[in-house]
Design a protein around this motif. Structure first.
Motif, PDB file in Angstrom:
ATOM      1  N   ARG A 201       0.713  -1.326  -0.100  1.00 29.80           N
ATOM      2  CA  ARG A 201      -0.101  -0.126   0.023  1.00 29.80           C
ATOM      3  C   ARG A 201       0.649   1.351   0.076  1.00 29.80           C
ATOM      4  O   ARG A 201       2.015   1.096   0.336  1.00 29.80           O
ATOM      5  CB  ARG A 201      -0.891   0.161   1.010  1.00 29.80           C
ATOM      6  N   LEU A 204       0.416   7.559   1.780  1.00 29.09           N
ATOM      7  CA  LEU A 204      -0.259   8.581   1.454  1.00 29.09           C
ATOM      8  C   LEU A 204       0.229   9.923   2.096  1.00 29.09           C
ATOM      9  O   LEU A 204       0.357  10.771   1.478  1.00 29.09           O
ATOM     10  CB  LEU A 204      -1.686   8.228   1.685  1.00 29.09           C
ATOM     11  N   ARG A 205       0.681   9.902   3.371  1.00 23.25           N
ATOM     12  CA  ARG A 205       1.389  10.774   3.990  1.00 23.25           C
ATOM     13  C   ARG A 205       2.276  11.334   3.225  1.00 23.25           C
ATOM     14  O   ARG A 205       2.570  12.351   2.862  1.00 23.25           O
ATOM     15  CB  ARG A 205       1.842  10.717   5.373  1.00 23.25           C
ATOM     16  N   ILE A 208       1.647  12.517  -0.346  1.00 21.64           N
ATOM     17  CA  ILE A 208       0.911  13.933  -0.328  1.00 21.64           C
ATOM     18  C   ILE A 208       2.026  15.184  -0.177  1.00 21.64           C
ATOM     19  O   ILE A 208       2.153  16.242  -0.628  1.00 21.64           O
ATOM     20  CB  ILE A 208      -0.241  13.914   0.580  1.00 21.64           C
ATOM     21  N   HIS A 209       2.614  14.855   0.974  1.00 25.12           N
ATOM     22  CA  HIS A 209       3.824  15.821   1.067  1.00 25.12           C
ATOM     23  C   HIS A 209       4.720  15.950  -0.215  1.00 25.12           C
ATOM     24  O   HIS A 209       5.048  16.966  -0.588  1.00 25.12           O
ATOM     25  CB  HIS A 209       4.833  15.017   2.262  1.00 25.12           C
ATOM     26  N   ILE A 212       2.545  18.293  -3.219  1.00 29.07           N
ATOM     27  CA  ILE A 212       1.992  19.338  -3.062  1.00 29.07           C
ATOM     28  C   ILE A 212       2.366  20.309  -4.322  1.00 29.07           C
ATOM     29  O   ILE A 212       1.572  21.215  -4.619  1.00 29.07           O
ATOM     30  CB  ILE A 212       2.425  20.207  -1.611  1.00 29.07           C
ATOM     31  N   HIS A 214       2.658  19.899  -7.098  1.00 30.56           N
ATOM     32  CA  HIS A 214       2.220  19.540  -8.357  1.00 30.56           C
ATOM     33  C   HIS A 214       0.643  19.709  -8.078  1.00 30.56           C
ATOM     34  O   HIS A 214      -0.341  18.871  -8.944  1.00 30.56           O
ATOM     35  CB  HIS A 214       2.278  17.867  -8.791  1.00 30.56           C
ATOM     36  N   GLY A 215       0.297  20.325  -7.387  1.00 32.54           N
ATOM     37  CA  GLY A 215      -1.310  20.688  -6.995  1.00 32.54           C
ATOM     38  C   GLY A 215      -1.796  19.532  -6.666  1.00 32.54           C
ATOM     39  O   GLY A 215      -3.057  19.255  -6.664  1.00 32.54           O
ATOM     40  N   GLY A 216      -1.078  18.549  -5.906  1.00 30.15           N
ATOM     41  CA  GLY A 216      -1.768  17.453  -5.335  1.00 30.15           C
ATOM     42  C   GLY A 216      -1.794  16.157  -6.203  1.00 30.15           C
ATOM     43  O   GLY A 216      -2.404  15.190  -5.565  1.00 30.15           O
ATOM     44  N   VAL A 217      -1.565  16.474  -7.402  1.00 28.25           N
ATOM     45  CA  VAL A 217      -1.572  15.240  -8.366  1.00 28.25           C
ATOM     46  C   VAL A 217      -0.535  14.220  -7.975  1.00 28.25           C
ATOM     47  O   VAL A 217       0.609  14.586  -7.754  1.00 28.25           O
ATOM     48  CB  VAL A 217      -1.579  15.498  -9.811  1.00 28.25           C
ATOM     49  N   ARG A 224       4.865   2.072   1.090  1.00 32.16           N
ATOM     50  CA  ARG A 224       5.297   1.970   2.514  1.00 32.16           C
ATOM     51  C   ARG A 224       5.696   0.392   2.283  1.00 32.16           C
ATOM     52  O   ARG A 224       5.370  -0.310   1.587  1.00 32.16           O
ATOM     53  CB  ARG A 224       4.296   1.842   3.212  1.00 32.16           C
TER      54      ARG A 224
ATOM     55  N   TRP B  79      -4.104  11.146   8.825  1.00 31.45           N
ATOM     56  CA  TRP B  79      -4.341  12.250   8.080  1.00 31.45           C
ATOM     57  C   TRP B  79      -5.406  11.934   7.046  1.00 31.45           C
ATOM     58  O   TRP B  79      -5.637  10.709   6.703  1.00 31.45           O
ATOM     59  CB  TRP B  79      -3.296  13.029   7.232  1.00 31.45           C
ATOM     60  N   TYR B  81      -6.516  11.977   3.659  1.00 36.87           N
ATOM     61  CA  TYR B  81      -6.074  12.276   2.790  1.00 36.87           C
ATOM     62  C   TYR B  81      -6.944  12.734   1.736  1.00 36.87           C
ATOM     63  O   TYR B  81      -6.710  13.892   0.847  1.00 36.87           O
ATOM     64  CB  TYR B  81      -5.355  11.112   2.143  1.00 36.87           C
ATOM     65  N   LEU B  85      -6.320  16.336  -0.297  1.00 38.47           N
ATOM     66  CA  LEU B  85      -6.498  16.445  -1.458  1.00 38.47           C
ATOM     67  C   LEU B  85      -7.149  17.449  -2.475  1.00 38.47           C
ATOM     68  O   LEU B  85      -6.639  18.152  -3.157  1.00 38.47           O
ATOM     69  CB  LEU B  85      -6.366  15.076  -2.291  1.00 38.47           C
ATOM     70  N   ILE B  88      -5.612  20.943  -1.396  1.00 34.37           N
ATOM     71  CA  ILE B  88      -4.373  21.009  -2.177  1.00 34.37           C
ATOM     72  C   ILE B  88      -5.157  21.778  -3.713  1.00 34.37           C
ATOM     73  O   ILE B  88      -4.710  22.862  -4.202  1.00 34.37           O
ATOM     74  CB  ILE B  88      -3.709  20.041  -2.550  1.00 34.37           C
ATOM     75  N   GLN B  89      -6.010  20.884  -4.310  1.00 33.90           N
ATOM     76  CA  GLN B  89      -6.711  21.267  -5.321  1.00 33.90           C
ATOM     77  C   GLN B  89      -7.349  22.688  -5.308  1.00 33.90           C
ATOM     78  O   GLN B  89      -7.218  23.344  -6.397  1.00 33.90           O
ATOM     79  CB  GLN B  89      -7.750  20.221  -5.821  1.00 33.90           C
ATOM     80  N   ARG B  92      -4.750  25.423  -5.488  1.00 32.34           N
ATOM     81  CA  ARG B  92      -3.543  25.168  -6.560  1.00 32.34           C
ATOM     82  C   ARG B  92      -3.074  26.838  -7.012  1.00 32.34           C
ATOM     83  O   ARG B  92      -3.979  27.773  -7.091  1.00 32.34           O
ATOM     84  CB  ARG B  92      -4.211  24.734  -7.816  1.00 32.34           C
ATOM     85  N   GLU B 100       0.919  23.599   2.594  1.00 29.96           N
ATOM     86  CA  GLU B 100       1.272  22.525   3.499  1.00 29.96           C
ATOM     87  C   GLU B 100       1.091  22.866   4.902  1.00 29.96           C
ATOM     88  O   GLU B 100       0.403  21.857   5.683  1.00 29.96           O
ATOM     89  CB  GLU B 100       2.625  22.466   3.454  1.00 29.96           C
ATOM     90  N   PHE B 104      -1.728  20.137   6.890  1.00 28.51           N
ATOM     91  CA  PHE B 104      -1.211  19.350   7.966  1.00 28.51           C
ATOM     92  C   PHE B 104      -1.659  20.043   9.620  1.00 28.51           C
ATOM     93  O   PHE B 104      -0.836  20.490  10.337  1.00 28.51           O
ATOM     94  CB  PHE B 104       0.081  18.985   7.970  1.00 28.51           C
TER      95      PHE B 104
END
Lengths: 404, 290
Positions: A201, A204-205, A208-209, A212, A214-217, A224, B79, B81, B85, B88-89, B92, B100, B104
């Motif tokens: 899996r 995700l943490r 996402i870190h 950011i 990339h705009g979250g993409v 992990r 978190w 998620y 997400l 964040i979108q 943008r 960030e 968080f």
């Protein structure tokens, strides 16, 4: 009001508390001597309980101390007896222990465990000390430099058998083979884990870190990694008289395995069971064997495999066996106890662990058949029954063990 | 602080019939502020102790079920998620650092049992169930949490406990626990209840089970446990069986040996045990029940 100092004054109170704390300290020592792991914090808590009025009610104090000082079922069961004996002066039935006791260390005849076998000297006339061995079959000689170097006069053995293993070079080879075996098992297991890890899996943490900007993409995925959990090996070595030809080299083998394999435990049995992992984890092989020889020597009598397994299942199995455990029993299966019990205990053991491997050095002997009641009762519960009397046969186990 | 007797009464009111020693253990938990480690066979009612304890303190029960591979994120916090997400979108183009900081923050934090337990205003009962199933590393982490009652979340900093929860750990002994953890806790070994206590448990839990039937059931279960079985029936099984018998309108076990035999499946959970308990064996055991 008293004027002659007979009434309790502050000094008396101090005196009383001093006596109580001395008594408590003595009790803590008694507990520690009985194998309880009692630390400072527990001592302080106990003292605070005593001052909080628990002393006036011995039953309550016992119950409170029992919860405070016990850490496992065995503690729990013996606590009341110890408490009553100490505080109420009642007698307790003494119990025998199953591990090697300090007493046996003083017994010189216990040093006779044959472990390594230098070339037998002609006639054995160079022997310096002759110590009778437990089973009376072998004489030992101690050469000048080797402390535990024993040699068997009974040298009517086949050529490649461990029994024949003589010079240090060969023994070293056996040791190396054991270490290699352990290493192989570890490497292959790791590889298997790596393959399984694929697609494990996402973290995700971290993903996402990392995304950011990339705009979250989630462009960069962070996975992990699963911590690999090694296979555990539990070895039970028959150290009885009938196995004495092999005990030495197998002790070396086990030492090699324990050295290489962090997750390993070793036990010796003959008429009783001894947990020897700590003694075996000694870096110095000779010293480890020295410590062991003290624990290993049985009464020289028979082999109670069933009873030893019962002890193992009851007292050790829960702690040393997990789902990825292979139990390796090295024994000729000559059971002098109850064969039916052996069968039952093997079944119980089989339910607990992943695999049972039974190594029988006698198996390679010409004309040997598993006719003894003990081995017959055990075999249905064994996953692999193999000979192990030569380096070759030991090495042949590698692929099988690696698949576990 | 409640006395032992009060605790025993409160436990009974919460549906748990305790022996005297357990009441002592619970009073000690408060006095010494130590977690309670309950060990014993599966099915003896270890988890029930925690539930009853929550009843005694009239507080919430927070449960963490341990398993192999349990990690901090499942036990402590995670978190959110999806929301992160989305956020964040939505932002943008903004300064990434600011985004960030925002995502968080507390708003996006999901509490898991351990974090929840230390952030309640009223101390809850924290049940850490089957700790022996978790890995060694998790046990070590737990030890740290239980001694300091604070956690550090890299993005947020240290979170200190608002109140100290009443902690109950249970273990079935599938793995040996570390000495450090054992030492930190009060220890209580939970055994199968004796017939009298089990009869009282049945009476409290099963409507319509009278005193004499309850005692018969408890004695029967007691002798079943003495047989050589692969899975010894626990208290929960006893209750299932009692409920079945009451449901089938059995008033006395001796009057309905057939029903007794047929309903024994409530107690015996493996094929092997079931076949071992033949009609003859059932009758023999039934004969012992006065």
């Amino acid at each position: 009001m008293s004027c002659c100092g007979a009434a309790p004054d502050i000094n008396d109170v101090n005196e009383v508390s001093r006596l109580v704390s001395a008594k408590l300290a003595a009790f803590l020592k008694t507990l520690r001597d009985s194998g309880f792991a009692v630390g400072l914090a527990e001592g302080q808590d106990a003292a605070s309980l005593m001052t909080a009025g628990f002393v006036a009610r011995p039953g309550l104090l016992r119950s409170a101390f029992k919860h405070l000082f016990s850490a496992r079922k065995s503690d729990w069961e013996k606590f009341d007896g110890i408490f009553d004996a100490f505080w109420l002066g009642k007698r307790v039935r003494s119990r025998s222990t199953t591990t090697g006791s300090a007493k046996s260390a003083n017994n010189p005849s216990l040093k006779s465990l044959p472990n390594t076998r230098p070339e037998p000297r002609a006639g054995g006339d160079t022997a310096m000390d002759q110590i009778p061995s437990g089973d009376g079959a072998d004489d030992l000689d101690r050469s000048g430099e080797g402390r535990m170097e024993g040699a068997s006069r009974a040298d009517q053995l086949a050529e490649i058998d461990f029994r024949k293993m003589a010079d240090p070079e060969q023994i070293e080879e056996a040791h190396a083979a054991a270490a290699r075996l352990a290493q192989t098992m570890r490497t292959r297991l790791t590889r298997r884990d790596l393959a399984r890890r694929r697609g494990y899996r996402l973290d995700l943490r971290r993903t996402i870190h990392g995304n950011i900007s990339h705009g979250g993409v989630p462009i960069t995925l962070v996975r992990r990694q699963r911590k690999e959990k090694p296979l555990r090996l539990v070895m039970l070595l028959d150290a009885s008289g009938s196995m004495s030809m092999y005990t030495g080299v197998f002790l070396r083998f086990i030492h090699g395995v324990l050295d290489e394999f962090r997750e390993a435990e070793a036990f010796l049995f003959h008429t009783r069971l001894a947990h020897v992992s700590d003694a075996m984890k000694e870096k110095d092989a000779a010293r480890a064997l020295d410590r062991l020889s003290i624990m290993a020597q049985g009464a020289g009598g028979g082999t109670k495999i069933g009873e030893s397994l019962q002890t193992f299942n009851r007292w050790h199995a829960a702690r040393v066996i997990h789902s990825r455990t292979v139990v390796m029993i090295v024994s000729d299966g000559y059971e002098t106890g109850d064969a039916a019990l052996l069968g039952r205990e093997m079944a119980a053991l089989g339910r607990r662990c992943r695999r049972i491997v039974w190594l029988n050095p006698m198996m390679a002997w010409e004309g040997y058949a598993p006719e003894a009641a003990g081995i017959k009762a055990a075999l249905p519960h064994v996953d692999l029954y193999a000979p192990a009397n030569t380096l070759k046969s030991l090495t042949a186990l590698e692929p099988y063990l690696a698949k576990l | 602080m409640k006395t032992r007797e009060e605790i025993a009464q409160a436990l009974a009111a919460a549906g748990y019939i305790a022996d005297g020693e357990l009441a002592t253990a619970i009073s000690l938990m408060q006095l010494l502020r130590r977690p309670l480690l309950l060990e014993g066979e599966a099915g003896v009612g270890k988890t029930e102790v925690a539930k009853a304890l929550a009843g005694v303190h009239a507080t919430e029960l927070i449960r963490l079920q341990c398993y192999e591979g349990l990690d901090q994120s499942a036990a402590l916090y995670e978190w959110n998620y999806q929301r992160q997400l989305l956020s964040i979108q939505a932002h943008r183009g903004d300064n990434p650092d600011a985004v960030e900081d925002q995502i968080f923050s507390e708003k996006y934090l999901l509490e898991r049992p351990l974090l929840a337990a230390i952030r309640r205003d009223k101390p809850p009962v924290l049940l850490i169930d089957e700790i022996d199933r978790a890995d060694d590393e998790f046990e070590a982490f737990l030890l740290e949490l239980l001694s300091d009652f604070q956690v550090s979340i890299p993005e947020l900093g240290t979170i200190k406990a608002v109140t100290i929860p009443h902690v109950v750990l249970t273990s079935n002994g599938t793995r040996e626990l570390s000495d450090a953890l054992r030492r930190r806790c009060l220890y209580h070994y939970v055994d199968y209840p004796d017939a009298d206590r089990e009869a009282r448990i049945i009476m409290v839990r099963i409507d319509g089970a009278g005193a004499s039937l309850s005692l018969q059931i408890a004695r029967m279960v007691e002798s079943v446990r003495k047989e050589e079985l692969r899975k010894v029936p626990g208290v929960a099984e006893t209750l299932d069986w009692a409920a079945a018998l009451v449901g089938l309108d059995v008033r006395d076990l001796h009057d309905a040996p057939e029903t007794v035999h047929e309903t024994l499946m409530c107690l015996l959970k493996t094929h092997e045990d079931r076949s071992r308990m033949s009609r003859e064996v059932t009758e023999r055991l039934l004969g012992k029940v006065a």
